[in-house]
Design an enzyme around this catalytic site. Structure first.
Site, PDB file in Angstrom:
ATOM      1  N   LYS A  52      30.541   9.245  65.312  1.00  0.00           N
ATOM      2  CA  LYS A  52      31.357  10.085  64.425  1.00  0.00           C
ATOM      3  C   LYS A  52      31.546  11.472  65.040  1.00  0.00           C
ATOM      4  O   LYS A  52      32.661  12.010  65.098  1.00  0.00           O
ATOM      5  CB  LYS A  52      30.691  10.205  63.048  1.00  0.00           C
ATOM      6  CG  LYS A  52      30.789   8.927  62.232  1.00  0.00           C
ATOM      7  CD  LYS A  52      29.922   8.939  60.977  1.00  0.00           C
ATOM      8  CE  LYS A  52      30.004   7.573  60.279  1.00  0.00           C
ATOM      9  NZ  LYS A  52      29.135   7.441  59.113  1.00  0.00           N
ATOM     10  N   GLN A  96      24.464  10.762  56.354  1.00  0.00           N
ATOM     11  CA  GLN A  96      24.446   9.339  56.676  1.00  0.00           C
ATOM     12  C   GLN A  96      23.540   8.576  55.719  1.00  0.00           C
ATOM     13  O   GLN A  96      22.436   8.998  55.401  1.00  0.00           O
ATOM     14  CB  GLN A  96      23.993   9.152  58.137  1.00  0.00           C
ATOM     15  CG  GLN A  96      24.090   7.731  58.650  1.00  0.00           C
ATOM     16  CD  GLN A  96      25.509   7.201  58.761  1.00  0.00           C
ATOM     17  OE1 GLN A  96      26.477   7.965  58.825  1.00  0.00           O
ATOM     18  NE2 GLN A  96      25.654   5.889  58.780  1.00  0.00           N
ATOM     19  N   ASP A 119      33.220  11.547  52.520  1.00  0.00           N
ATOM     20  CA  ASP A 119      32.860  10.136  52.310  1.00  0.00           C
ATOM     21  C   ASP A 119      33.444   9.599  50.997  1.00  0.00           C
ATOM     22  O   ASP A 119      33.499   8.398  50.793  1.00  0.00           O
ATOM     23  CB  ASP A 119      31.331   9.992  52.206  1.00  0.00           C
ATOM     24  CG  ASP A 119      30.678   9.606  53.526  1.00  0.00           C
ATOM     25  OD1 ASP A 119      31.302   8.844  54.276  1.00  0.00           O
ATOM     26  OD2 ASP A 119      29.540  10.053  53.765  1.00  0.00           O
TER      27      ASP A 119
HETATM   28  N1  GUN Z   1      26.343   4.303  56.123  1.00  0.00           N
HETATM   29  C1  GUN Z   1      27.123   3.221  56.350  1.00  0.00           C
HETATM   30  N2  GUN Z   1      28.427   3.528  56.174  1.00  0.00           N
HETATM   31  C2  GUN Z   1      28.466   4.832  55.821  1.00  0.00           C
HETATM   32  C3  GUN Z   1      29.524   5.732  55.513  1.00  0.00           C
HETATM   33  O1  GUN Z   1      30.715   5.390  55.501  1.00  0.00           O
HETATM   34  N3  GUN Z   1      29.152   7.005  55.225  1.00  0.00           N
HETATM   35  C4  GUN Z   1      27.863   7.402  55.202  1.00  0.00           C
HETATM   36  N4  GUN Z   1      27.592   8.666  54.890  1.00  0.00           N
HETATM   37  N5  GUN Z   1      26.860   6.606  55.476  1.00  0.00           N
HETATM   38  C5  GUN Z   1      27.162   5.327  55.792  1.00  0.00           C
END
Ligand code: GUN
Length: 296
Positions: A52, A96, A119
């Site tokens: 990311k 995350q 998110d």
């Molecule tokens: N863990 C798995 N997918 C995601 C996501 O799209 N965002 C976040 N913050 N954690 C994740």
């Protein structure tokens, strides 16, 4: 069968974002900022977070990774989120998931300013999503899937979509988006979960099947209607001593056999996964534009 190429589509989205980030900088002197927080050392989460930050930097955003140890306290995590809430350079914040067990994830999510919640996990944004309010965000994985369906001109109106999985990250918002009153949606949605009776029979009714259950090769060919569109959200690590990493990625769908019946199907890797990051950065750009009241 046609392959849905998430790598190709996400590359096009990222190129477009890169141009928009450059234009924001040149026209307004603004750089979108994304802060990614990771608590602990879960290897899969480490990989996702690294990707990311890397992609955000590549398209010209300001991107910073904040790492907290696995034994970090709730107060430390909340203090970091509040610091980022108050940082004007940061337009988007992502923590995350999943955090270590001592962390109350709901409380962390509710501390993120809704305007920085790229998110779309904050209850305010989830509510906006449900009522179709355009100034909120759309969660990254489901939005990535909607973008793939649109890119391949896959007809959705009046179709029966079956979603397997009811998580807050994928299954629930996926059902909301597919059933929206919009030319790109208008599906009739069935949501299956651990207590659903006879998932195979319901799957066989699906024109569009979205699988987000987290079990390798859960969907087999006998569960899929001839000509169905199959979207695989699974990212399961399977031990594989022939790989340098010691594992390989497997989807929730038995690709080898299901691909012989599907009209369109996403591979794993290279399907939904790359789209998720592209949508995250789309949201980060949107957060920046809203914060500065500018359009690109
Ligand atoms: N863990 C798995 N997918 C995601 C996501 O799209 N965002 C976040 N913050 N954690 C994740």
């Amino acid at each position: 069968m046609a392959l849905i190429d998430g790598k190709h589509v996400s590359a096009a989205v990222l190129e477009d974002l890169k141009a928009k980030v450059a234009s924001l900088r040149d026209t307004h002197g603004i750089t979108p900022g994304l802060a990614v927080v990771i608590v602990g050392d879960d290897p899969a989460s480490q990989v996702y977070v690294r990707n990311k930050v890397k992609r955000a930097t590549e398209i010209g955003m300001l991107s910073e990774k904040h790492e907290l140890p696995a034994d970090a306290s709730q107060e430390e995590v909340l203090a970091l989120v509040e610091k980022l809430n108050n940082d004007k350079r940061v337009h988007g914040i992502l923590v995350q998931s999943p955090p270590p067990p001592q962390i109350n994830e709901r409380a962390v999510i509710e501390t993120i300013l809704p305007s920085k919640d790229v998110d779309c996990f904050h209850p305010v944004n989830v509510g906006k999503l449900l009522i179709g309010d355009e100034d909120g965000f759309v969660p990254c994985t489901p939005q990535g899937i909607m973008t793939l369906l649109a890119h391949y001109h896959i007809e959705t109106a009046g179709k029966h979509a079956v979603v397997i999985g009811r998580s807050n990250i994928v299954g629930k918002p996926m059902g909301v988006l597919l059933s929206r009153k919009s030319t790109r949606a208008n599906c009739t949605v069935t949501m299956c979960h651990s207590r659903t009776r006879d998932i195979p029979s319901l799957c066989r009714l699906a024109d569009i099947l979205v699988v987000a259950i987290g079990r390798a090769h859960f969907v087999t060919a006998d569960m899929v209607k001839e000509g169905a569109v199959v979207i695989d959200v699974g990212m399961n690590r399977i031990e594989d001593s022939s790989k340098k990493s010691g594992y390989r990625l497997a989807g929730d769908v038995d690709f080898e056999h299901v691909s012989q019946k599907a009209s369109y199907i996403t591979p794993v890797p290279g399907g939904v996964g790359p789209m998720t990051i592209a949508m995250l950065l789309t949201n980060a750009l949107k957060a920046c534009c809203l914060a500065h009241n500018v359009a690109v």
